[in-house]
Design a protein around this motif. Structure first.
Motif, PDB file in Angstrom:
ATOM      1  N   GLU A 150      39.543 -35.507  -3.876  1.00 12.16           N
ATOM      2  CA  GLU A 150      38.892 -34.425  -4.619  1.00 12.16           C
ATOM      3  C   GLU A 150      38.634 -34.844  -6.063  1.00 12.16           C
ATOM      4  O   GLU A 150      37.555 -34.596  -6.613  1.00 12.16           O
ATOM      5  N   LEU A 151      39.625 -35.507  -6.668  1.00 16.51           N
ATOM      6  CA  LEU A 151      39.465 -35.935  -8.052  1.00 16.51           C
ATOM      7  C   LEU A 151      38.425 -37.047  -8.165  1.00 16.51           C
ATOM      8  O   LEU A 151      37.624 -37.069  -9.117  1.00 16.51           O
ATOM      9  N   ARG A 152      38.417 -37.957  -7.206  1.00 17.64           N
ATOM     10  CA  ARG A 152      37.411 -39.023  -7.216  1.00 17.64           C
ATOM     11  C   ARG A 152      36.003 -38.450  -7.078  1.00 17.64           C
ATOM     12  O   ARG A 152      35.076 -38.882  -7.763  1.00 17.64           O
ATOM     13  N   ASP A 153      35.834 -37.470  -6.176  1.00 18.68           N
ATOM     14  CA  ASP A 153      34.527 -36.838  -5.991  1.00 18.68           C
ATOM     15  C   ASP A 153      34.088 -36.113  -7.254  1.00 18.68           C
ATOM     16  O   ASP A 153      32.897 -36.066  -7.587  1.00 18.68           O
TER      17      ASP A 153
ATOM     18  N   MET B 294      40.166 -45.183  -7.143  1.00 17.00           N
ATOM     19  CA  MET B 294      41.277 -44.565  -6.429  1.00 17.00           C
ATOM     20  C   MET B 294      42.584 -44.650  -7.224  1.00 17.00           C
ATOM     21  O   MET B 294      43.314 -43.667  -7.371  1.00 17.00           O
ATOM     22  N   MET B 295      42.896 -45.832  -7.755  1.00 16.58           N
ATOM     23  CA  MET B 295      44.149 -46.004  -8.479  1.00 16.58           C
ATOM     24  C   MET B 295      44.165 -45.198  -9.777  1.00 16.58           C
ATOM     25  O   MET B 295      45.193 -44.613 -10.148  1.00 16.58           O
ATOM     26  N   ASP B 296      43.019 -45.159 -10.469  1.00 15.23           N
ATOM     27  CA  ASP B 296      42.929 -44.359 -11.697  1.00 15.23           C
ATOM     28  C   ASP B 296      43.111 -42.883 -11.391  1.00 15.23           C
ATOM     29  O   ASP B 296      43.780 -42.156 -12.139  1.00 15.23           O
ATOM     30  N   ALA B 297      42.501 -42.422 -10.286  1.00 15.56           N
ATOM     31  CA  ALA B 297      42.625 -41.011  -9.903  1.00 15.56           C
ATOM     32  C   ALA B 297      44.069 -40.659  -9.568  1.00 15.56           C
ATOM     33  O   ALA B 297      44.589 -39.616  -9.992  1.00 15.56           O
TER      34      ALA B 297
ATOM     35  N   LEU C 234      41.242 -38.426 -17.270  1.00  9.15           N
ATOM     36  CA  LEU C 234      40.336 -39.537 -16.968  1.00  9.15           C
ATOM     37  C   LEU C 234      39.201 -39.607 -17.975  1.00  9.15           C
ATOM     38  O   LEU C 234      38.764 -40.692 -18.362  1.00  9.15           O
ATOM     39  N   ARG C 235      38.718 -38.452 -18.393  1.00 12.19           N
ATOM     40  CA  ARG C 235      37.638 -38.428 -19.375  1.00 12.19           C
ATOM     41  C   ARG C 235      38.101 -39.047 -20.688  1.00 12.19           C
ATOM     42  O   ARG C 235      37.384 -39.845 -21.318  1.00 12.19           O
TER      43      ARG C 235
ATOM     44  N   LYS D 288      30.204 -41.984 -18.270  1.00  7.53           N
ATOM     45  CA  LYS D 288      29.618 -42.854 -17.244  1.00  7.53           C
ATOM     46  C   LYS D 288      30.108 -44.294 -17.394  1.00  7.53           C
ATOM     47  O   LYS D 288      30.270 -45.008 -16.405  1.00  7.53           O
ATOM     48  N   ILE D 289      30.355 -44.718 -18.630  1.00 10.50           N
ATOM     49  CA  ILE D 289      30.892 -46.059 -18.851  1.00 10.50           C
ATOM     50  C   ILE D 289      32.226 -46.213 -18.131  1.00 10.50           C
ATOM     51  O   ILE D 289      32.538 -47.262 -17.565  1.00 10.50           O
ATOM     52  N   ALA D 290      33.011 -45.122 -18.121  1.00 10.91           N
ATOM     53  CA  ALA D 290      34.322 -45.170 -17.479  1.00 10.91           C
ATOM     54  C   ALA D 290      34.221 -45.449 -15.988  1.00 10.91           C
ATOM     55  O   ALA D 290      35.064 -46.135 -15.414  1.00 10.91           O
TER      56      ALA D 290
END
Length: 294
Positions: free
Chosen positions: A10-13, A19-22, A40-41, A127-129
């Motif tokens: 859900e967080l990735r979407d 995946m690891m960052d999420a 994440l932002r 978007k860079i992230a």
């Protein structure tokens, strides 16, 4: 709190993060999706700042036309691989739409413009992230016209935006087809001016000076040399003027003849991706090893 695969998905979407960052973000925020997205932002903004020293000479040029307003933009990234990514293409298109809607005065004003409840600058950083490369807006132009605006984009590498005006009594449908062909012609033949009237005298003077100094004319009498140089400069100027160029689809017919009694060409912009920018040259294998070794 246990972090489940569905929470990570859900967080990735929602964010487009890896995946690891999420998963790490969810652990840090005890499974709160909204807080994890903010985490994440913030991480993305920090990562983006680190990337801004890199060379970005790849990317895309694009055009958006809505009603009688057209925008042409160049947005750069670091690699051709990212430039072909659908997320990057969508980013460039979205920025062009902001130019159409907001009419910013310059790139700084564009970065402060609104997009998706944030600024363009913050939008790019987010978007860079996910994209993982430096992204910069290099330039744009915007035409808001009373009559017609047309465009052509060639493989995201060359883009043309053209404003024309229909002559009284001419066929608008035919004119539209001609204008599209002229966009194609400009893409291919790279004129710098519409007509001789637009050429600065300094340009003509410089070309004259260069031609006068060429060795093949050194032994010619002064008056003969002047006539030869005048002819050469006239030919050079004709090659740089849109109206005097032979139409790419029918070289024996000039653009001026093609539009006679039908159209007036008001202005055009032609963007070539990366024109004048320094490009990074690295061995691909070395680049891969750098990423593997962190």
């Amino acid at each position: 709190m246990q972090i489940t695969a569905s929470m990570v998905k859900e967080l990735r979407d929602k964010t487009g993060a890896g995946m690891m960052d999420a998963k790490k973000a969810l652990v840090e925020t005890d499974g709160n999706i909204e807080q994890a997205a903010e985490f994440l932002r913030q991480k993305g903004i920090a990562s983006a700042d680190k990337k801004m020293s890199r060379i970005a000479a790849e990317g895309l040029v694009d055009v958006v036309i809505e009603d009688k307003v057209g925008a042409i933009v160049e947005v750069n990234c670091e690699t051709d691989f990212v430039a072909k990514n659908d997320d990057f293409k969508a980013l460039v298109n979205a920025i062009a739409k902001v130019v159409v809607k907001e009419n910013p005065a310059d790139v700084d004003a564009l970065l402060k413009s609104n997009i998706d409840d944030t600024t363009v600058e913050e939008y790019i950083k987010s978007k860079i992230a996910t994209i993982g490369e430096k992204i910069t807006i290099r330039r744009f132009a915007r035409f808001e016209v009373p009559c017609c605006v047309n465009s052509y984009v060639h493989n995201g590498k060359i883009a043309v935006l053209l404003e024309t005006k229909c002559k009284e009594g001419s066929n608008k449908e035919e004119n539209t087809a001609i204008a599209k062909d002229i966009c194609l012609h400009i893409t291919s033949c790279a004129p710098e001016f519409i007509s001789r009237a637009q050429i600065p005298s300094s340009v003509i003077d410089e070309e004259t000076r260069i031609e006068m100094g060429k060795e093949d004319l050194a032994n010619k009498p002064e008056n003969i040399r002047a006539k030869i140089v005048e002819g050469r400069v006239n030919k050079l100027m004709a090659q740089r003027c849109l109206l005097e160029q032979g139409f790419v689809k029918s070289p024996d017919e000039t653009i001026e003849k093609l539009i006679e009694g039908k159209l007036e060409i008001v202005r055009f912009e032609r963007f070539v991706l990366g024109e004048g920018l320094e490009k990074r040259e690295e061995n691909f294998a070395d680049e891969v090893m750098k990423q593997i070794n962190g």
